[in-house]
Design a protein around this motif. Structure first.
Motif, PDB file in Angstrom:
ATOM      1  N   TRP A 140      21.613  20.722 -11.291  1.00  0.00           N
ATOM      2  CA  TRP A 140      20.710  20.154 -10.861  1.00  0.00           C
ATOM      3  C   TRP A 140      19.775  20.054 -11.492  1.00  0.00           C
ATOM      4  N   ASP A 141      19.334  20.853 -12.072  1.00  0.00           N
ATOM      5  CA  ASP A 141      17.894  20.439 -13.055  1.00  0.00           C
ATOM      6  C   ASP A 141      17.931  19.893 -14.241  1.00  0.00           C
ATOM      7  N   ALA A 142      18.696  19.933 -15.151  1.00  0.00           N
ATOM      8  CA  ALA A 142      19.208  18.779 -15.794  1.00  0.00           C
ATOM      9  C   ALA A 142      19.364  17.035 -15.607  1.00  0.00           C
ATOM     10  N   ALA A 143      19.028  17.416 -14.472  1.00  0.00           N
ATOM     11  CA  ALA A 143      20.408  15.613 -13.859  1.00  0.00           C
ATOM     12  C   ALA A 143      18.292  14.738 -13.233  1.00  0.00           C
ATOM     13  N   ALA A 144      17.539  16.132 -13.086  1.00  0.00           N
ATOM     14  CA  ALA A 144      16.418  15.906 -12.921  1.00  0.00           C
ATOM     15  C   ALA A 144      15.388  15.330 -14.064  1.00  0.00           C
ATOM     16  N   ALA A 145      15.633  16.697 -15.205  1.00  0.00           N
ATOM     17  CA  ALA A 145      15.038  16.417 -16.711  1.00  0.00           C
ATOM     18  C   ALA A 145      15.453  15.302 -16.924  1.00  0.00           C
ATOM     19  N   ALA A 146      16.503  14.016 -16.780  1.00  0.00           N
ATOM     20  CA  ALA A 146      17.076  13.207 -17.646  1.00  0.00           C
ATOM     21  C   ALA A 146      16.465  11.905 -16.679  1.00  0.00           C
ATOM     22  N   GLY A 147      16.169  12.204 -15.735  1.00  0.00           N
ATOM     23  CA  GLY A 147      15.504  11.087 -14.504  1.00  0.00           C
ATOM     24  C   GLY A 147      16.097  10.982 -13.425  1.00  0.00           C
ATOM     25  N   HIS A 148      17.060  11.287 -13.426  1.00  0.00           N
ATOM     26  CA  HIS A 148      18.816  11.199 -12.112  1.00  0.00           C
ATOM     27  C   HIS A 148      18.053  11.430 -10.966  1.00  0.00           C
ATOM     28  N   ASP A 149      18.476  11.302  -9.834  1.00  0.00           N
ATOM     29  CA  ASP A 149      18.297  11.667  -8.597  1.00  0.00           C
ATOM     30  C   ASP A 149      19.449  12.394  -7.612  1.00  0.00           C
ATOM     31  N   PRO A 150      19.372  13.521  -8.229  1.00  0.00           N
ATOM     32  CA  PRO A 150      20.463  14.737  -7.776  1.00  0.00           C
ATOM     33  C   PRO A 150      21.183  14.595  -6.113  1.00  0.00           C
ATOM     34  N   HIS A 151      19.000  14.361  -5.827  1.00  0.00           N
ATOM     35  CA  HIS A 151      18.966  14.340  -3.983  1.00  0.00           C
ATOM     36  C   HIS A 151      20.260  13.142  -3.421  1.00  0.00           C
ATOM     37  N   LYS A 152      20.057  12.343  -4.339  1.00  0.00           N
ATOM     38  CA  LYS A 152      20.400  10.997  -3.841  1.00  0.00           C
ATOM     39  C   LYS A 152      22.126  11.192  -3.877  1.00  0.00           C
ATOM     40  N   TRP A 153      22.427  12.280  -4.958  1.00  0.00           N
ATOM     41  CA  TRP A 153      24.251  12.464  -5.193  1.00  0.00           C
ATOM     42  C   TRP A 153      24.385  13.317  -4.630  1.00  0.00           C
ATOM     43  N   GLN A 154      23.758  14.494  -4.130  1.00  0.00           N
ATOM     44  CA  GLN A 154      23.929  14.850  -2.989  1.00  0.00           C
ATOM     45  C   GLN A 154      24.414  14.587  -1.393  1.00  0.00           C
ATOM     46  N   THR A 155      23.502  13.628  -1.542  1.00  0.00           N
ATOM     47  CA  THR A 155      23.385  13.001   0.078  1.00  0.00           C
ATOM     48  C   THR A 155      25.000  12.127  -0.008  1.00  0.00           C
ATOM     49  N   GLU A 156      24.560  11.139  -1.004  1.00  0.00           N
ATOM     50  CA  GLU A 156      26.347  10.381  -1.200  1.00  0.00           C
ATOM     51  C   GLU A 156      27.444  11.111  -1.257  1.00  0.00           C
ATOM     52  N   ALA A 157      27.575  12.116  -1.712  1.00  0.00           N
ATOM     53  CA  ALA A 157      28.873  13.231  -1.269  1.00  0.00           C
ATOM     54  C   ALA A 157      28.971  13.483   0.063  1.00  0.00           C
ATOM     55  N   GLU A 158      27.920  14.177   0.670  1.00  0.00           N
ATOM     56  CA  GLU A 158      28.318  14.522   2.430  1.00  0.00           C
ATOM     57  C   GLU A 158      28.473  13.987   2.774  1.00  0.00           C
ATOM     58  N   GLN A 159      28.080  12.673   2.927  1.00  0.00           N
ATOM     59  CA  GLN A 159      28.838  11.109   3.020  1.00  0.00           C
ATOM     60  C   GLN A 159      30.130  10.884   2.767  1.00  0.00           C
ATOM     61  N   ARG A 160      30.828  11.078   1.460  1.00  0.00           N
ATOM     62  CA  ARG A 160      32.166  10.740   1.129  1.00  0.00           C
ATOM     63  C   ARG A 160      32.583  12.013   2.182  1.00  0.00           C
ATOM     64  N   SER A 161      32.306  12.774   2.278  1.00  0.00           N
ATOM     65  CA  SER A 161      33.261  14.561   2.205  1.00  0.00           C
ATOM     66  C   SER A 161      33.488  13.943   4.407  1.00  0.00           C
ATOM     67  N   ALA A 162      32.214  13.181   4.563  1.00  0.00           N
ATOM     68  CA  ALA A 162      32.465  13.435   6.523  1.00  0.00           C
ATOM     69  C   ALA A 162      33.205  11.967   6.752  1.00  0.00           C
ATOM     70  N   ARG A 163      33.056  10.704   5.956  1.00  0.00           N
ATOM     71  CA  ARG A 163      33.872   9.685   5.745  1.00  0.00           C
ATOM     72  C   ARG A 163      35.616  10.156   6.104  1.00  0.00           C
ATOM     73  N   ARG A 164      35.475  11.662   5.208  1.00  0.00           N
ATOM     74  CA  ARG A 164      37.155  12.235   5.027  1.00  0.00           C
ATOM     75  C   ARG A 164      37.716  12.650   6.414  1.00  0.00           C
TER      76      ARG A 164
END
Length: 354
Positions: free
Chosen positions: A322-346
């Motif tokens: 999480w810290d490495a993703a944020a330091a690299a300029g990515h959005d780990p919050h968005k990744w987590q939300t997308e993963a939760e949405q995929r899990s909910a659809r399944r």
């Protein structure tokens, strides 16, 4: 007239040789010599008892028609080295640093900063190439066992040379050669009679391996001779501990590739096939990256491997990621939300066709 290497490698050149700097009683040796030719940048230091020379292949000009690098050699005085090493630590390790001679100065230029040090290019440093050549070509002394006495205070200086070094001795009173990856050094032996291997006389009581066996015979003869492989206990290995050496990690990654391939073939669902394919591909990519890093910089590869093992054993790799993703300029919050949405659809019930 300039050469370019990354900041990590420049810092490592200094670290591998700093312990061998001579004292200020000999000004010509009181520093590190940066010496460049058309292929390598060298760092050299000596205090007359030891000498260390580390090298790194610098970046070649992008154009094939570019003129080769003009050789230069400047001695960085020891008092200026802390400032240079501190400046290097502020530069990202992968960032290029260009070293440019400028009269009596050396200029170090990084993408986000520059440091200039005053040196004396005319300082009469030793002919280190000739000295090391003479040591590498010295002939073995015949008629005596190769059993040199070495000062332990001097031996401690080699711990920064490399993780593993080779040692070559040709005589009791000839310099000992120390060889590492892109590293060459030497240490002068000491005089055993002068430094303690005696009994109050001018006789060296431990001059040969036979003398050692005689001196210790009474106590050692109480047990039969064994080898370290049979005499020393092997520490238990935790099945959950992460591999900590390059060879262990390499074996583990290649084993994972083959194991995942076998499971992929035997998988009975698309989801299982995707999981095994991802695991195998990730392990293979990690192996290739580690192999490339080990080829380019064995020391850094060993350091990263050990640090990664500690992080894996810590068990908080999701936090590290999480810290490495944020330091690299990515959005780990968005990744987590997308993963939760995929899990909910399944998990939604699938429509039944009638």
């Amino acid at each position: 007239m300039s050469v370019t290497i990354n900041a990590h490698q420049l810092g490592r050149l200094l670290a591998r040789t700093a312990d061998h700097i001579g004292d200020d009683l000999t000004p010509a040796l009181h520093g590190i010599r940066l010496d460049a030719d058309a292929e390598y940048l060298y760092a050299v230091a000596t205090d007359r008892y030891t000498i260390a020379a580390a090298r790194y292949r610098h970046h070649r000009p992008d154009s094939e028609d570019a003129a080769p690098t003009a050789p230069f050699a400047h001695t960085i005085p020891a008092p200026a080295l802390p400032a240079l090493r501190e400046w290097i630590r502020t530069v990202p390790g992968h960032a290029p640093v260009t070293v440019t001679p400028d009269g009596t100065r050396l200029r170090f230029t990084a993408p986000d900063g520059e440091l200039t040090l005053t040196t004396d290019p005319g300082t009469e440093f030793i002919d280190w190439r000739g000295l090391l050549r003479g040591i590498t070509e010295q002939a073995p002394i015949t008629g005596e066992p190769v059993f040199p006495a070495l000062g332990t205070r001097l031996q401690a200086r080699w711990q920064t040379a490399d993780a593993v070094v080779r040692i070559h001795a040709t005589g009791n009173h000839q310099p000992l050669l120390v060889i590492g990856e892109d590293f060459l050094g030497a240490q002068m032996p000491t005089r055993a009679r002068r430094d303690g291997f005696s009994t109050g006389t001018d006789t060296d009581t431990l001059a040969t391996p036979a003398d050692v066996r005689t001196a210790w015979h009474d106590v050692l003869s109480a047990s039969p001779a064994t080898t370290p492989q049979t005499a020393l206990p092997v520490p238990p290995q935790s099945p959950c501990a992460a591999p900590k050496t390059i060879s262990e990690v390499t074996e583990d990654l290649l084993k994972q590739v083959l194991h995942s391939t076998q499971l992929l073939i035997a998988a009975d669902t698309g989801e299982a096939m995707a999981a095994h394919a991802t695991a195998g591909a990730t392990a293979w990519a990690a192996y290739r990256y580690l192999d490339a890093l080990h080829t380019a910089d064995p020391h850094l590869a060993a350091t990263v491997t050990a640090e990664t093992a500690d992080q894996l054993d810590d068990g908080a790799i999701s936090e590290w990621a999480w810290d490495a993703a944020a330091a690299a300029g990515h959005d780990p919050h968005k990744w987590q939300t997308e993963a939760e949405q995929r899990s909910a659809r399944r998990s939604l019930p699938q429509p039944v066709n009638t």
